[in-house]
Design a protein around this motif. Sequence first.
Motif, PDB file in Angstrom:
ATOM      1  N   LYS A  73     -24.792 -24.036  -4.622  1.00 39.19           N
ATOM      2  CA  LYS A  73     -23.762 -23.006  -4.553  1.00 39.19           C
ATOM      3  C   LYS A  73     -24.336 -21.633  -4.912  1.00 39.19           C
ATOM      4  O   LYS A  73     -25.020 -21.474  -5.921  1.00 39.19           O
ATOM      5  CB  LYS A  73     -22.618 -23.357  -5.503  1.00 39.19           C
ATOM      6  N   GLY A  74     -24.040 -20.661  -4.050  1.00 40.22           N
ATOM      7  CA  GLY A  74     -24.470 -19.296  -4.327  1.00 40.22           C
ATOM      8  C   GLY A  74     -25.903 -18.995  -3.951  1.00 40.22           C
ATOM      9  O   GLY A  74     -26.408 -17.904  -4.242  1.00 40.22           O
ATOM     10  N   LEU A  75     -26.572 -19.930  -3.276  1.00 45.33           N
ATOM     11  CA  LEU A  75     -27.968 -19.736  -2.886  1.00 45.33           C
ATOM     12  C   LEU A  75     -28.071 -19.665  -1.366  1.00 45.33           C
ATOM     13  O   LEU A  75     -27.564 -20.522  -0.656  1.00 45.33           O
ATOM     14  CB  LEU A  75     -28.820 -20.905  -3.401  1.00 45.33           C
ATOM     15  N   SER A  76     -28.704 -18.618  -0.857  1.00 43.91           N
ATOM     16  CA  SER A  76     -28.927 -18.496   0.581  1.00 43.91           C
ATOM     17  C   SER A  76     -30.209 -17.713   0.812  1.00 43.91           C
ATOM     18  O   SER A  76     -30.805 -17.179  -0.137  1.00 43.91           O
ATOM     19  CB  SER A  76     -27.741 -17.795   1.266  1.00 43.91           C
ATOM     20  N   HIS A  77     -30.632 -17.638   2.068  1.00 45.28           N
ATOM     21  CA  HIS A  77     -31.891 -16.956   2.350  1.00 45.28           C
ATOM     22  C   HIS A  77     -31.895 -16.369   3.745  1.00 45.28           C
ATOM     23  O   HIS A  77     -31.108 -16.761   4.613  1.00 45.28           O
ATOM     24  CB  HIS A  77     -33.065 -17.925   2.207  1.00 45.28           C
ATOM     25  N   LYS A  78     -32.779 -15.408   3.949  1.00 46.32           N
ATOM     26  CA  LYS A  78     -33.044 -14.848   5.274  1.00 46.32           C
ATOM     27  C   LYS A  78     -34.549 -14.754   5.450  1.00 46.32           C
ATOM     28  O   LYS A  78     -35.289 -14.573   4.485  1.00 46.32           O
ATOM     29  CB  LYS A  78     -32.396 -13.465   5.417  1.00 46.32           C
ATOM     30  N   TRP A  79     -34.979 -14.867   6.683  1.00 42.14           N
ATOM     31  CA  TRP A  79     -36.403 -14.897   7.003  1.00 42.14           C
ATOM     32  C   TRP A  79     -36.748 -13.682   7.845  1.00 42.14           C
ATOM     33  O   TRP A  79     -36.069 -13.370   8.824  1.00 42.14           O
ATOM     34  CB  TRP A  79     -36.708 -16.188   7.761  1.00 42.14           C
ATOM     35  N   PHE A  80     -37.822 -12.965   7.472  1.00 43.64           N
ATOM     36  CA  PHE A  80     -38.262 -11.776   8.180  1.00 43.64           C
ATOM     37  C   PHE A  80     -39.746 -11.892   8.529  1.00 43.64           C
ATOM     38  O   PHE A  80     -40.375 -12.894   8.203  1.00 43.64           O
ATOM     39  CB  PHE A  80     -38.025 -10.529   7.319  1.00 43.64           C
ATOM     40  N   TRP A  81     -40.302 -10.873   9.158  1.00 46.09           N
ATOM     41  CA  TRP A  81     -41.710 -10.929   9.552  1.00 46.09           C
ATOM     42  C   TRP A  81     -42.632 -11.035   8.359  1.00 46.09           C
ATOM     43  O   TRP A  81     -43.723 -11.613   8.452  1.00 46.09           O
ATOM     44  CB  TRP A  81     -42.086  -9.696  10.395  1.00 46.09           C
ATOM     45  N   TRP A  82     -42.198 -10.529   7.232  1.00 46.50           N
ATOM     46  CA  TRP A  82     -43.047 -10.465   6.040  1.00 46.50           C
ATOM     47  C   TRP A  82     -42.874 -11.650   5.104  1.00 46.50           C
ATOM     48  O   TRP A  82     -43.708 -11.877   4.230  1.00 46.50           O
ATOM     49  CB  TRP A  82     -42.779  -9.173   5.267  1.00 46.50           C
ATOM     50  N   GLY A  83     -41.754 -12.383   5.218  1.00 45.00           N
ATOM     51  CA  GLY A  83     -41.523 -13.497   4.310  1.00 45.00           C
ATOM     52  C   GLY A  83     -40.049 -13.808   4.168  1.00 45.00           C
ATOM     53  O   GLY A  83     -39.277 -13.683   5.122  1.00 45.00           O
ATOM     54  N   GLU A  84     -39.629 -14.186   2.960  1.00 37.89           N
ATOM     55  CA  GLU A  84     -38.279 -14.693   2.720  1.00 37.89           C
ATOM     56  C   GLU A  84     -37.522 -13.834   1.715  1.00 37.89           C
ATOM     57  O   GLU A  84     -38.092 -13.360   0.728  1.00 37.89           O
ATOM     58  CB  GLU A  84     -38.363 -16.119   2.167  1.00 37.89           C
ATOM     59  N   ARG A  85     -36.236 -13.619   1.981  1.00 38.48           N
ATOM     60  CA  ARG A  85     -35.330 -12.977   1.016  1.00 38.48           C
ATOM     61  C   ARG A  85     -34.353 -14.035   0.535  1.00 38.48           C
ATOM     62  O   ARG A  85     -33.626 -14.636   1.330  1.00 38.48           O
ATOM     63  CB  ARG A  85     -34.591 -11.812   1.660  1.00 38.48           C
ATOM     64  N   VAL A  86     -34.340 -14.276  -0.765  1.00 38.34           N
ATOM     65  CA  VAL A  86     -33.503 -15.320  -1.348  1.00 38.34           C
ATOM     66  C   VAL A  86     -32.365 -14.662  -2.127  1.00 38.34           C
ATOM     67  O   VAL A  86     -32.606 -13.857  -3.032  1.00 38.34           O
ATOM     68  CB  VAL A  86     -34.317 -16.232  -2.289  1.00 38.34           C
TER      69      VAL A  86
END
Length: 214
Positions: free
Chosen positions: A119-132
Amino acid sequence: MRKLVIKIIVASILLSFGGSITYAEAATTGAEQLQGGNEKQFLSQSEVEKVDKFVVVKDNQFILNTSMVTPDLRDIIETQISTTNDTIRKNGYTINPETKEINENTHTPQIMARSASVKGLSHKWFWWGERVYFKTNAAVNYIVNRFYSHAETLTGLGIVSTVLSSGVATAVAGSGALYFQHVARRLNAYNNSHRKKHIYMDMNYHGGVSFHTF
């Protein structure tokens, strides 16, 4: 001395990938041209944040405006972008041209299922790495605990699982563990000082980390 120890630890981790690093902070000129350091081999997260505005999406691939960065920094950025673009092509991933996010619906079901289970944890992926993203203290505690119990691979988040898995298998058992403990302490401290806000952590493929509120 402590900073030097951390740099050596991160270097030992990245060497397990067959590379090496030299730390150099980025600076900007009046023309906003990004400057790298001599023998630049490491991309810090602060450099990612500065150079990202010069990265655009065309034909579902990331492209760097090379006129805005110096050759030493340009080389390492183009290498990372090339690696990410190869992954996108090979796996049929798609990029949102506005946000430059690699769309989540292209991630594997295992990744999505594990991320959604906390719960409350998500992520996005970009060219440079991960945003959590962390919207609950429980989500922060989950990642902090996974970093401290580094022997267990975190399969729920792409970049974190990459750092914690096969490429670092031997380092995790030794000095590499200190790096993950260092990141865990930083994440925990940042969350404690922003208890009434949501936070996120950026982690790039070179081990650079930064923390922000949203």
